[in-house]
Scaffold this active site. Sequence first.
Site, PDB file in Angstrom:
ATOM      1  N   ASP A 181       0.912  -1.125   0.000  1.00 12.83           N
ATOM      2  CA  ASP A 181       0.000   0.000   0.000  1.00 12.83           C
ATOM      3  C   ASP A 181       0.956   1.179   0.000  1.00 12.83           C
ATOM      4  O   ASP A 181       1.617   1.440   1.003  1.00 12.83           O
ATOM      5  CB  ASP A 181      -0.874   0.015   1.259  1.00 12.83           C
ATOM      6  CG  ASP A 181      -1.855   1.176   1.218  1.00 12.83           C
ATOM      7  OD1 ASP A 181      -1.432   2.295   0.869  1.00 12.83           O
ATOM      8  OD2 ASP A 181      -3.027   0.968   1.537  1.00 12.83           O
ATOM      9  N   HIS A 182       1.080   1.857  -1.121  1.00 10.75           N
ATOM     10  CA  HIS A 182       2.219   2.766  -1.245  1.00 10.75           C
ATOM     11  C   HIS A 182       2.162   3.936  -0.260  1.00 10.75           C
ATOM     12  O   HIS A 182       3.157   4.594  -0.021  1.00 10.75           O
ATOM     13  CB  HIS A 182       2.417   3.239  -2.685  1.00 10.75           C
ATOM     14  CG  HIS A 182       1.430   4.260  -3.127  1.00 10.75           C
ATOM     15  ND1 HIS A 182       0.208   3.929  -3.656  1.00 10.75           N
ATOM     16  CD2 HIS A 182       1.474   5.607  -3.112  1.00 10.75           C
ATOM     17  CE1 HIS A 182      -0.444   5.025  -3.940  1.00 10.75           C
ATOM     18  NE2 HIS A 182       0.285   6.065  -3.624  1.00 10.75           N
ATOM     19  N   HIS A 244      -5.510   3.259   1.556  1.00  9.32           N
ATOM     20  CA  HIS A 244      -4.549   4.295   1.950  1.00  9.32           C
ATOM     21  C   HIS A 244      -4.966   5.054   3.211  1.00  9.32           C
ATOM     22  O   HIS A 244      -4.195   5.229   4.144  1.00  9.32           O
ATOM     23  CB  HIS A 244      -4.371   5.328   0.835  1.00  9.32           C
ATOM     24  CG  HIS A 244      -4.026   4.731  -0.490  1.00  9.32           C
ATOM     25  ND1 HIS A 244      -3.230   3.621  -0.611  1.00  9.32           N
ATOM     26  CD2 HIS A 244      -4.359   5.082  -1.751  1.00  9.32           C
ATOM     27  CE1 HIS A 244      -3.093   3.321  -1.899  1.00  9.32           C
ATOM     28  NE2 HIS A 244      -3.768   4.198  -2.603  1.00  9.32           N
TER      29      HIS A 244
END
Length: 501
Positions: A181-182, A244
Amino acid sequence: MAEPFGDRVSLVVFGASGDLAKKKTFPALFGLFREGQLPSTVQIVGYARSNLSDEEFKDRIRPNLKLRNADKSKIDEFLSLCSYMHGPYDEDSGYVELLDKCVAYEKKHNVAVPERLFYLALPPSAFATVCRFLKKHLNSESGLKTRVIVEKPFGRDLQTFRELQENLSPLFTEDELYRIDHYLGKEMVKNLLVLRFGNEFLGAAWNKNHIKSIQISFKEAFGTQGRGGYFDTIGIIRDVMQNHMLQVFTLLTMERPVSFDPEAVRDEKVKVLKAVEPIDPKDVLLGQYSASEDGKEPGYLDDDTVNKDSKCFTYAAFALHIHNERWEGVPIVLRAGKALDESKVEIRIQFKPVAKGMFKEIQRNELVIRIQPDEAIYMKINSKIPGISTETSLTDLDLTYSKRYSDDFWIPEAYEALIRDCYLGNHSNFVRDDELDISWKLFTPFLEALEAADGPKPELYSYGSKGPKGLREFLASHGYVFSDEGTYQWPLTTPNVKGKI
Ligand SMILES: *[C@@H]1O[C@H](CO)[C@@H](O)[C@H](O)[C@H]1NC(C)=O
Ligand SMILES: *[C@@H]1O[C@H](CO)[C@@H](O)[C@H](O)[C@H]1NC(C)=O
């Protein structure tokens, strides 16, 4: 924690001719290489279906490799580590060839225990197939060290997530899987635990006794730009909120882990998610953008790739409530939207008002953590207006990164940070299976209620506006008080004149 990989590693990027690989994966690998964080002795193999030569492939990725100084030779050096292979995802042939390539490299360099990292820059529909063939051909012997990076989406609800998990878990262990999950690679998100647990004064105030209301907001200043087809099937909640923003939420609200050990951190994240009350589908603000007021920017439904009568939400705001000692009664509002007045991701923590008595009028403290763009942390505080005045006014303690840290300071991009973590065998910033299970348990009934045929309709808001009209009222009903915007400004562009504000 797993051991770091050494300097003879085969890194295979699946989906190498696609957009994600071109825009994120290869630039990140290059960034790490440029900074000396990726050994110059690894081999990098791009794999995809398109029939490209090595040269054509390199020409495709080269334009996105960013230098920090004029040393152009770094790019050629990096590209010399890369090669390309084309083949199918669902037949043995390509994987056999890939195995040969890895084995040849490992033999040449006398590698005793092969280390292989597979990056799946692919749509989730391909995960299970590719993993099955990878297991069969490239991870069949025991004693190999294998890591697999996969990217969201991890399902679209609890059921599809569990199906994905049932397909992957017999093939690769949780230790071998790295779910990106960047947001967890973003500098300010990585800073949250240090900020909270490394500062006594913040740690002491981080609870229902002192905090009135929290907002986590995500704003994008653009719409779907003619590529809304995929978005139309998922909407804003699945796109950025269940993943996010929920990650930011857990880091902000979890209890103190015993250490920075990856499992200790992830255990705490799971715990706080378990304490969240089911989300109330009636207490939400939903919107869809229409054309801008001047008519220059199109509305969502003007995008030819979306359903003509789509009621897809491009804006949503709702509150999460945590039932534990720390957070009982503190609303935590998540809000996200496309085609708004600005692009910005930030956290706002508003403290309770101080006792009046000696003050007639006094504003609340607020801690703002700006995740992007331009990382910053600032705390709104009350201070006496300098000079003969005895009045108080709102000002701030300000840590703006660009003022404090010079440009020479390398802050890795999210993908760089995460690939490096995977290389080091550090799972802290990756999403664990039980965490996803709980988050889908929380979001699935909520999404089902919103998406039901008789579910709510989004309110229209114009492109470039602040979002649906009811926002201020919605936030106010969740404990957030707007400060006097007439006198307070951040960042400050011209200093206040003494004695006046
Ligand atoms: C790939 O392209 C090359 C050069 O254009 C061609 O010779 C070859 O037959 C192609 N291979 C496949 C499998 O299409
Ligand atoms: C793993 O990563 C976390 C978060 O970036 C860090 O705090 C921790 O020190 C790392 N652990 C090790 C053993 O490197």
